[in-house]
Design an enzyme around this catalytic site. Structure first.
Site, PDB file in Angstrom:
ATOM      1  N   ASP A   1       6.895 -11.824   6.757  1.00 30.91           N
ATOM      2  CA  ASP A   1       5.833 -12.319   7.630  1.00 30.91           C
ATOM      3  C   ASP A   1       4.860 -13.090   6.761  1.00 30.91           C
ATOM      4  O   ASP A   1       4.153 -12.512   5.944  1.00 30.91           O
ATOM      5  CB  ASP A   1       5.147 -11.112   8.307  1.00 30.91           C
ATOM      6  CG  ASP A   1       4.149 -11.560   9.357  1.00 30.91           C
ATOM      7  OD1 ASP A   1       3.126 -12.179   8.981  1.00 30.91           O
ATOM      8  OD2 ASP A   1       4.401 -11.320  10.544  1.00 30.91           O
TER       9      ASP A   1
ATOM     10  N   ARG B   1      -0.025 -16.589  14.484  1.00 28.41           N
ATOM     11  CA  ARG B   1      -0.761 -16.996  13.284  1.00 28.41           C
ATOM     12  C   ARG B   1       0.033 -16.834  11.989  1.00 28.41           C
ATOM     13  O   ARG B   1      -0.495 -16.989  10.907  1.00 28.41           O
ATOM     14  CB  ARG B   1      -2.063 -16.226  13.190  1.00 28.41           C
ATOM     15  CG  ARG B   1      -1.881 -14.728  12.998  1.00 28.41           C
ATOM     16  CD  ARG B   1      -3.181 -14.149  12.601  1.00 28.41           C
ATOM     17  NE  ARG B   1      -3.191 -12.708  12.531  1.00 28.41           N
ATOM     18  CZ  ARG B   1      -4.248 -12.016  12.220  1.00 28.41           C
ATOM     19  NH1 ARG B   1      -5.385 -12.640  11.979  1.00 28.41           N
ATOM     20  NH2 ARG B   1      -4.198 -10.700  12.145  1.00 28.41           N
TER      21      ARG B   1
ATOM     22  N   ASP C   1       9.292  -5.152   8.321  1.00 29.60           N
ATOM     23  CA  ASP C   1       8.368  -6.277   8.117  1.00 29.60           C
ATOM     24  C   ASP C   1       7.720  -6.239   6.739  1.00 29.60           C
ATOM     25  O   ASP C   1       7.170  -5.231   6.330  1.00 29.60           O
ATOM     26  CB  ASP C   1       7.241  -6.241   9.159  1.00 29.60           C
ATOM     27  CG  ASP C   1       7.736  -6.699  10.513  1.00 29.60           C
ATOM     28  OD1 ASP C   1       7.252  -6.179  11.534  1.00 29.60           O
ATOM     29  OD2 ASP C   1       8.622  -7.582  10.537  1.00 29.60           O
TER      30      ASP C   1
ATOM     31  N   ASP D   1       4.868  -8.212   4.556  1.00 28.85           N
ATOM     32  CA  ASP D   1       3.763  -9.163   4.724  1.00 28.85           C
ATOM     33  C   ASP D   1       3.449  -9.889   3.429  1.00 28.85           C
ATOM     34  O   ASP D   1       3.147  -9.268   2.412  1.00 28.85           O
ATOM     35  CB  ASP D   1       2.504  -8.408   5.185  1.00 28.85           C
ATOM     36  CG  ASP D   1       2.751  -7.693   6.492  1.00 28.85           C
ATOM     37  OD1 ASP D   1       2.624  -6.455   6.536  1.00 28.85           O
ATOM     38  OD2 ASP D   1       3.111  -8.382   7.468  1.00 28.85           O
TER      39      ASP D   1
ATOM     40  N   ARG E   1       0.808  -1.210   0.000  1.00 28.96           N
ATOM     41  CA  ARG E   1       0.000   0.000   0.000  1.00 28.96           C
ATOM     42  C   ARG E   1       0.844   1.263   0.000  1.00 28.96           C
ATOM     43  O   ARG E   1       0.311   2.375   0.010  1.00 28.96           O
ATOM     44  CB  ARG E   1      -0.947   0.013   1.215  1.00 28.96           C
ATOM     45  CG  ARG E   1      -1.933  -1.148   1.232  1.00 28.96           C
ATOM     46  CD  ARG E   1      -2.999  -0.955   2.305  1.00 28.96           C
ATOM     47  NE  ARG E   1      -2.407  -0.831   3.630  1.00 28.96           N
ATOM     48  CZ  ARG E   1      -2.177  -1.837   4.452  1.00 28.96           C
ATOM     49  NH1 ARG E   1      -2.484  -3.074   4.081  1.00 28.96           N
ATOM     50  NH2 ARG E   1      -1.632  -1.627   5.642  1.00 28.96           N
TER      51      ARG E   1
ATOM     52  N   THR F   1     -10.152 -12.237   6.173  1.00 26.02           N
ATOM     53  CA  THR F   1      -9.279 -11.082   5.955  1.00 26.02           C
ATOM     54  C   THR F   1      -9.425 -10.684   4.499  1.00 26.02           C
ATOM     55  O   THR F   1      -9.725 -11.541   3.658  1.00 26.02           O
ATOM     56  CB  THR F   1      -7.807 -11.408   6.273  1.00 26.02           C
ATOM     57  OG1 THR F   1      -7.033 -10.200   6.137  1.00 26.02           O
ATOM     58  CG2 THR F   1      -7.242 -12.437   5.300  1.00 26.02           C
TER      59      THR F   1
END
Lengths: 624, 376
Positions: free
Chosen positions: B121, B109, B69, B71, B56, B202
């Site tokens: 991640d 998770r 990090d 993702d 983003r 999600t």
């Protein structure tokens, strides 16, 4: 004895004596002078050991030798009396000459480099050698005849030579653009076919007539050329300029290699390929009767080399004479189309009537660029040129002559007399907008290029700039204006493209070509790399002082001569071509500098760092 | 003052480093290659894609040389009635042991993989519906470009990753379709919940899409407002730690007005909006609930502590007043110092004597080169 009282020169008498002493060759009668051609006609008889359908045991020939022998031309013709009548490869069309002339038209092509002829006579015409020269030609003619008997004047691997046509009519200046690229359209046709051609003008080329489209008889397009415009040439417009095409799957010749000279010969040649010439022309006559003369293209596939498959269609134009409407039909026919056709068939298009062939040229871009053009990758890019000044106009000239196909030109200025010192435009363009004048000029050097000209500044609005340049795969900034790289970096295009920002330094001694590729212009990459150079350039300015046009003018000019600008333009085009060829995407600044060695111009050198520039160059340039 | 140039420098200073950005790309590429080559995993992999703040364009570099990090979400064909989240994750452990031995760990998770400059991640999904498989394999999903670099990004089957466009002859037609036709309608993906015993919704693609749209409604300034405010919290307000990351981004999304003309305007108006909009909640010691894009049942601020939100609101109040002064000031030095107060040393100091007032005419030292010294 020649009645003019003249005698052949000593050299020529020697030459004839040596030639006549060759085996199987004899002088048929005394040489006679041809006043109008300042030449001597030497009649010889040639005996052949082996013969064929078209080559008899004994044949008579006229050798035309210029008075300046052993210099000047030497030409071999079949004699009117006792000479061979067929046309072979490597021979001009062998019709009978004008009444009373001693030789036919079928000159042998002996001085083209057919290697097999050279095996016998040696590769080079011994010009100047009186003993050898005529003999050399006769030996070549004998070898030519031997190959003619064997049927191997055209051997696999030889460059293919067209059958001689001898078109004389010039007024149409007829051109087309057939090539191996357009061949697949015709390769499918296994039988003779015909249809309609749509014609257009090339106003920049003395109004040459060009074929812009081929259609079948239903008005369906078979293929279109680069000058086709849907709004001008579409099949539903009634005032299109038309003609006809007639395609043969094989060359329409009469053996061994005779292109039809008369309508009768064309009918015979057509019959050999099961093509009914009269059937075609009867329909055409019905359509064009009462109008002026029409063009008809005869076409057939040809290979690059003998023995290979065909790769291109060759078109030869002919003029169909105006066919009269009305008048008396022949005995036994009504005064209607059928009747008038029979009249034409027997008179205007009679068997013995010579076909009026029209000079036809192939102006495909492959042919026009045969002597050297840009790489395929560069030619095919749609190029937007921002800035039509000294550097921009020269780059554009190099690109368009090199085969660039589609250009956008943008400039906000008009041509002034002071620009002529370093511009491609001419005095006739003074006062005109540079973009428009340049577009006109460039269209006149390449019949295939499509140019769009816009006058004005580079748009400041992001959306406007994006729309303007959307379709272009290469954007060349030749404005040397600091804002333009910034504006280009604010815009963003979905389809990435190549950018070149081109400019020169003081007196065009240095060329700066910045290249990058992406969705937007890499302005920070540009500034990071060019600023150190501009710092270096400032040294020259402070030493030199200002250049003014003359008393009364206060605004400083940028000195740069045309030869130096030209070198810069060439450098930019080559850099662009390399960047494209290597599919580069990284940003790079290429700096080229004129170099001197021992005070003499030594070409351009690429320099990587500002500190690498040669001191000698700078001192010398500053003094000039 | 808006100080556009200074904000450009500031944003350049707080974005992830060159090393972090390039390792993000190379690390992801390598992971993708290895996953697809793994004989055990390949049969039930659909695809993988970059999500989160990198995608983003809202990521800021971590403080103190910590790893950044990144993702990544791995879409699988594992059926929920055959695998619970824990069982699904266990399937990946042999792969991680083989390729990232000593560098990976289970962190609730997701899996964490430590590279030199970034930490990947990795979160695993269960099988999406059959009809959406094409979507997850498309370049629109799998591209590694963020929404600013690929500013024409749309969730459409013809959309091409930036690297693909130069090679293809049909780029223009495909991109034309991608830009004019409707985007794919998508359902949420299912990942392990925080306790890893249930699958939960999600919707990263919807988060990306929402951010893209908000960014275009704010003249491209929204993502920069997010980054700047993330930095403001990191530099000025280490306590409380939360809200940070996506919840902070969500708050800013709720408050940043559309049509802003500069990041400076966005900052002051966002901070003021946070203060005004959430005042009622402060008065009642509560916090707003803000739904996740694409998952209306989730409250992004659900796990945020009320006291932390309160403290955050007061920080915003203080910050908004500084920002307002900085924005309204017409003096370069004063404005610069105020902005710097909010953002710390990564915001450039104003130049000395740089108040832009009456310096007078300076004698030129050399003849002017026409133009900038270049000629064409």
């Amino acid at each position: 004895m020649d009645t003019s009282g003249k005698k052949p020169s000593e050299s020529l008498r020697t030459g004839i004596k040596v030639a006549a002493s060759l085996e199987n060759v004899s002088l048929a009668s005394h040489p006679f002078h041809i006043e109008g051609k300042a030449s001597w006609a030497v009649p010889v008889t040639v005996r052949m050991r082996s013969t064929s359908e078209y080559v008899p045991t004994e044949s008579k020939w006229i050798i035309l030798v210029e008075e300046t022998y052993p210099f000047g031309d030497i030409e071999f013709f079949p004699a009117t009396a006792g000479g061979m009548e067929a046309t072979f490869p490597h021979q001009e069309q062998n019709g009978s000459g004008p009444d009373g002339r001693a030789w036919r038209n079928g000159k042998l092509c002996l001085d083209n480099p057919i290697e097999r002829l050279s095996v016998v006579s040696g590769p080079h015409d011994p010009v100047g050698n009186a003993d050898e020269r005529l003999c050399w030609y006769v030996r070549r003619a004998q070898e030519w005849l031997r190959l003619a008997v064997e049927g191997s004047l055209m051997s696999p691997g030889d460059p293919f030579e067209l059958p001689w046509c001898g078109a004389k009519i010039d007024k149409w200046r007829l051109v087309h653009d057939e090539s191996s690229r357009t061949f697949p359209t015709w390769a499918k046709m296994k039988k003779s076919a015909w249809g309609v051609i749509v014609l257009g003008d090339l106003p920049e080329f003395n109004n040459a007539t060009c074929v812009v489209a081929f259609e079948d008889n239903n008005g369906t397009q078979i293929r279109i050329g680069p000058r086709y415009q849907a709004n001008k040439h579409a099949s539903d417009i009634s005032d299109r300029k038309l003609g006809f095409w007639l395609f043969f799957p094989q060359p329409p010749i009469l053996a061994p290699w005779h292109f039809p000279r008369t309508w009768g010969e064309l009918r015979s040649a057509g019959k050999l390929q099961k093509a009914d010439i009269d059937q075609v022309f009867k329909v055409i006559a019905g359509r064009v009767r009462g109008e002026e003369a029409y063009l008809v293209l005869l076409g057939y596939p040809i290979p690059l080399k003998c023995g290979e498959s065909a790769c291109e269609v060759h078109w030869q134009g002919l003029e169909l004479p105006a066919l009269k409407a009305g008048g008396k039909p022949p005995q036994g026919f009504r005064p209607n189309e059928t009747g008038w056709w029979m009249r034409d068939r027997r008179s205007t298009l009679g068997d013995d009537k010579e076909i009026k062939y029209v000079k036809t040229e192939n102006w495909s871009s492959e042919r026009l660029l045969a002597r050297g053009g840009l790489s395929e990758g560069l030619k095919s890019l749609r190029i937007a040129l921002l800035g039509c000044g000294a550097l921009g106009s020269t780059i554009a000239e190099l690109l368009v002559r090199g085969g660039a196909q589609s250009l956008l030109l943008l400039d906000n200025d008009k041509l002034a007399a002071g620009n002529l010192v370093r511009h491609t435009l001419t005095g006739a363009d003074i006062g005109r907008e540079k973009a428009n004048a340049l577009a006109d000029r460039l269209r006149s050097v390449n019949p295939h290029v499509v140019i769009r000209a816009e006058t004005g500044d580079v748009p400041v609005g992001k959306k406007e700039l994006e729309e303007l340049l959307e379709e272009y795969g290469a954007v060349l900034d030749c404005t040397a204006v600091a804002d333009v790289p910034q504006l280009l970096s604010h815009a963003w295009w979905s389809v990435p493209r190549l950018f070149l920002s081109a400019s020169t330094g003081f007196k065009a001694m240095r060329t700066f070509a910045f290249l990058c590729f992406g969705n937007t212009f890499d302005v920070s990459g540009f500034l990071d790399r060019i600023n150190p150079w501009l710092d270096k350039e400032r040294e020259h300015w402070s030493e030199q002082g200002e250049t003014l046009e003359g008393p009364g003018c206060w605004s400083p000019l940028f000195p740069a001569r045309f030869d130096d600008v030209f070198l810069a333009a060439v450098t930019c085009v080559k850099s662009l071509e390399e960047y494209v060829a290597n599919r580069k995407t990284d940003s790079e600044l290429l700096v080229y500098e004129q170099s001197l060695v021992d005070g003499r111009f030594a070409g351009l050198r690429r320099i990587d760092e500002p500190k690498d520039t040669g001191c000698e160059n700078e001192n010398a340039r500053n003094e000039s | 003052m808006e100080l556009k140039s200074d904000f450009d420098t500031f944003l350049e200073n707080i974005r992830p480093t060159e090393n972090q950005r390039s390792e993000m790309i190379s690390g992801h590429k390598t992971l993708r290659k290895r996953l697809n080559a793994d004989k055990n995993l390949a049969p039930f992999l659909v695809s993988d894609f970059l999500q989160g703040s990198y995608r983003r364009h809202t990521a800021v570099r971590p403080k103190n040389d910590r790893r950044s990090d990144v993702d990544i979400i791995v879409v699988t064909k594992l059926l929920e009635d055959e695998y619970d989240p824990n069982e699904a994750m266990v399937l990946f452990e042999p792969f991680l042991m083989e390729h990232y031995s000593g560098k990976w760990r289970r962190q609730g998770r997701s899996f964490g993989i430590d590279l030199s400059y970034v930490a990947l991640d990795l979160v695993i999904t269960s099988a999406p519906s059959e009809s959406e498989l094409e979507l997850f394999k498309s370049e629109a999903v799998t591209t590694t470009s963020n929404i600013v670099d690929a500013r024409d990004w749309r969730l459409h089957k013809s959309w091409l990753a930036l690297e693909s466009r130069a090679q293809r002859l049909d780029s223009r037609q495909l991109m034309q379709a991608a830009s004019t036709e409707a985007e794919w309608k998508t359902s949420p993906l299912r990942i392990p919940d925080r306790e890893t015993d249930k699958w939960d919704d999600t919707h990263p693609l919807e988060q990306i899409r929402w951010t893209r749209d908000k960014n275009s409604q704010t003249n491209g300034h929204f993502v920069n407002v997010v980054k700047a405010l993330k930095w403001w919290r990191l530099v000025n307000h280490e306590e409380p730690e939360h809200p940070k990351g996506f919840p902070l981004e969500r708050i800013i999304g709720d408050c940043c007005p559309n049509g802003i003309e500069s990041i400076a305007q966005g900052l002051v108006e966002t901070l003021e909006a946070i203060v005004n909009k959430y005042r009622p909640y402060i008065q009642s010691q509560g916090k707003p609930s803000l739904v996740d894009y694409g998952v209306p049942s989730h409250d992004v601020l659900g796990r945020l502590d009320g006291g932390d939100f309160n403290a955050f609101w007061e920080q915003a109040q203080e910050g908004s007043s500084i920002a307002r002064k900085a924005y309204d000031s017409t003096e370069r030095k004063e404005s610069g110092l105020l902005w710097q107060k909010l953002f710390g040393s990564k915001f450039p100091s104003p130049p000395d004597g740089g108040d832009g007032k009456g310096r007078g005419y300076t004698e030129p030292t050399a003849p002017a080169a026409p133009g900038a010294g270049r000629f064409a």
